[in-house]
Design an enzyme around this catalytic site. Structure first.
Site, PDB file in Angstrom:
ATOM      1  CG  HIS A 279      -0.605  -0.055   2.362  1.00 26.63           C
ATOM      2  ND1 HIS A 279      -0.203   0.972   3.132  1.00 26.63           N
ATOM      3  CD2 HIS A 279      -0.292  -1.121   3.381  1.00 26.63           C
ATOM      4  CE1 HIS A 279       0.205   0.643   4.380  1.00 26.63           C
ATOM      5  NE2 HIS A 279       0.395  -0.581   4.489  1.00 26.63           N
ATOM      6  CG  ASP A 291       2.639  -0.247   7.409  1.00 21.09           C
ATOM      7  OD1 ASP A 291       2.408  -0.585   6.579  1.00 21.09           O
ATOM      8  OD2 ASP A 291       1.863  -0.052   8.483  1.00 21.09           O
ATOM      9  CD  GLU A 325      -3.402  -1.791   5.224  1.00 14.83           C
ATOM     10  OE1 GLU A 325      -3.686  -2.932   5.747  1.00 14.83           O
ATOM     11  OE2 GLU A 325      -2.831  -0.861   5.981  1.00 14.83           O
ATOM     12  CD  GLU A 326      -1.751   1.597   7.571  1.00  7.19           C
ATOM     13  OE1 GLU A 326      -2.077   1.360   8.201  1.00  7.19           O
ATOM     14  OE2 GLU A 326      -0.278   1.530   7.566  1.00  7.19           O
ATOM     15  CG  ASP A 353       0.789  -4.198   5.019  1.00  4.65           C
ATOM     16  OD1 ASP A 353       1.805  -3.543   5.061  1.00  4.65           O
ATOM     17  OD2 ASP A 353      -0.435  -4.086   4.964  1.00  4.65           O
ATOM     18  CG  HIS A 427       0.603   1.738  12.283  1.00  2.00           C
ATOM     19  ND1 HIS A 427      -0.662   1.404  12.753  1.00  2.00           N
ATOM     20  CD2 HIS A 427       0.853   1.507  11.088  1.00  2.00           C
ATOM     21  CE1 HIS A 427      -1.141   0.824  11.609  1.00  2.00           C
ATOM     22  NE2 HIS A 427      -0.128   0.622  10.834  1.00  2.00           N
TER      23      HIS A 427
HETATM   24 ZN   LIG Z   1       0.637  -1.700   6.159  1.00  3.53          ZN
END
Ligand SMILES: [Zn+2]
Length: 461
Positions: A279, A291, A325-326, A353, A427
């Site tokens: 993503h 990520d 995606e998030e 991912d 994140h």
């Molecule tokens: Zn991800």
């Protein structure tokens, strides 16, 4: 008898020849990547020249344009965008949080959860109630929860060897905790960051409110802050332990965005597809390096490797940069919707991912024991020299998941890197280029290209 013997000999000989061809091709893929790989330079550009790229942001648009240009520069047969509307959430001015005990105020590191509503302009202060599960919340009920800030503090279960499983079992506190606490009249929610590392970085991530439910502000707090708050709550001093937080986030109207798709068109079966993706969007606290910068970079690199080696795929091979995606999965849904509409026959979809760490292998979603046994018989030996030979059941990815319903017969595959360090950065502000290892990233791209080649040559059955 003689004819049978000749046929058997021819079969054994041709199988051995194929194996030798495959083995040579994998060696070429790895050599090309490890000598001339472009992953690391591309990831550097994405992280340092574009940076955070949450859906709907100007940076996300920059990343889309960059991705399209990159694929075009590699001379793929087709490069195109798939328009899709995405949610557009913004953090606003930086949030702040404090533990408040009488006149004592202890600042703590917090970050609004994605899609959270803001606090009122002067923040929220309330007594804190610590819980460890949604079940405990239900047991306590409104009498204990109403008017308080609910503090979800269940840590990762360290007994899981694969950290993704610990994330999976702790994750409900973040996805569903705020909506559940709101039902019992909570004023706000703070959640222990979903990581095993003990540090002072809050890890954000999306939360999901009930459609018609009350929306209360929700933030992640660092694991150090969570431990401190929990121990203060146990001390039972003369003043109650309260929490204050102020957040300025909001959700703007949905925005037009895009998936980016690059393709090498199949020479025998142009309407059969083997797709690899990650993503493009990333949280706003850092550069989205692991990520999922590494995932999209490995995807485009896998296709570039096949192209640059002069490989002409039988089936069409695609790299997809999925958007959103998030906090919405709109890109993955759109890709699947268009695949069905355009009657594209997807043989397999691979997602990267889980970070750009040392390759271990691949997980095959919903695979039967017979499938796993067969795939190991066919390919384990070929992947063994590269330490990417763990071929197991389970795996997939959020972006490719919607393809399952829309493309009967598809096999969904998750690229499996080593999982021990992923949630240290996931994140959080630590998800930066400097935390990606060049060689691990490259080995992953070569492993993915190898699997795509093997699927293209031999299919999955
Ligand atoms: Zn991800």
């Amino acid at each position: 008898m003689k004819l049978k013997f000749t046929l058997l000999f021819a079969f054994i000989f041709s199988t051995a020849l194929l194996k030798a061809q495959d083995s040579l091709m994998l060696r070429k893929i790895y050599d090309e990547e490890l000598v001339n790989g472009q992953c690391y330079a591309n990831l550097h550009y994405l992280c340092k020249n574009i940076g955070p790229r949450l859906s709907g942001s100007p940076n996300a648009q920059k990343a889309i344009e960059w991705g399209k240009k990159l694929m075009e520069s590699y001379g793929f047969d087709r490069v195109f965008l798939q328009p899709v509307m995405v949610p557009h959430w913004v953090r606003g001015a930086k949030e702040s949080g404090m533990i408040v005990i009488g006149n004592n105020r202890i600042p703590v590191a917090i970050a609004a959860l994605g899609m959270s509503v803001a606090t009122p302009a002067d923040g929220i202060t309330a007594d804190v109630i610590e819980v460890h599960s949604l079940k405990e919340l239900d047991t306590l009920g409104a009498a204990a929860i109403k008017g308080k800030i609910v503090f979800f503090n269940r840590p990762f279960d360290p007994r899981f060897i694969e950290t993704l499983r610990a994330y999976g079992t702790a994750g409900d506190q973040r996805f569903a905790g705020p909506a559940a606490a709101a039902k019992y009249g909570a004023k706000g929610v703070i959640v222990r960051s979903l990581t095993e590392s003990i540090d002072n970085y809050p890890h954000t991530g999306t939360t999901s409110y009930d459609k018609d439910g009350i929306k209360i502000p929700a933030a992640a707090i660092s694991t150090m802050a969570a431990n401190q708050l929990s121990s203060l709550l146990k001390q039972k001093g003369s003043s109650p332990v309260q929490f204050y937080f102020k957040m300025n986030c909001k959700t703007l109207p949905d925005t037009l965005s895009y998936n980016v798709v690059g393709e090498l068109t199949g020479t025998e079966n142009p309407n059969k597809f083997i797709t690899v993706g990650g993503h493009l969007d990333s949280w706003d606290l850092a550069e989205g390096a692991h990520d999922d910068g590494t995932g999209i970079i490995q995807s485009v690199e896998a296709v570039r490797l096949l192209k640059v080696l002069g490989y002409q795929p039988k089936n069409s091979i695609r790299a997809v940069f999925f958007i959103n995606e998030e906090n919405g999965d709109k890109g993955g849904e759109k890709y699947a919707e268009l695949a069905a509409k355009n009657k594209e026959d997807h043989i397999a979809a691979i997602e990267s991912d889980l970070g750009g760490f040392t390759p271990r292998g691949f997980g095959f979603s919903g695979a039967s024991p017979a499938f796993v046994q067969n795939i190991n018989l066919k390919w384990k030996k070929l992947l063994e020299p590269y330490d990417a030979d763990r071929l197991t059941a389970g795996g997939g990815g959020s972006d490719i998941e919607p393809l399952k319903a829309k493309s009967p017969g598809i096999v969904l595959i998750g690229y499996l890197p080593d999982s021990q360090r992923y949630f240290d950065v996931h994140h959080s502000a630590n998800d930066v280029f400097e935390n990606v290892n060049k060689r691990e990233l490259e080995l992953g791209a070569a492993a993915i290209a190898s699997l795509m080649y093997l699927i293209d040559q031999h299919g999955l059955n």
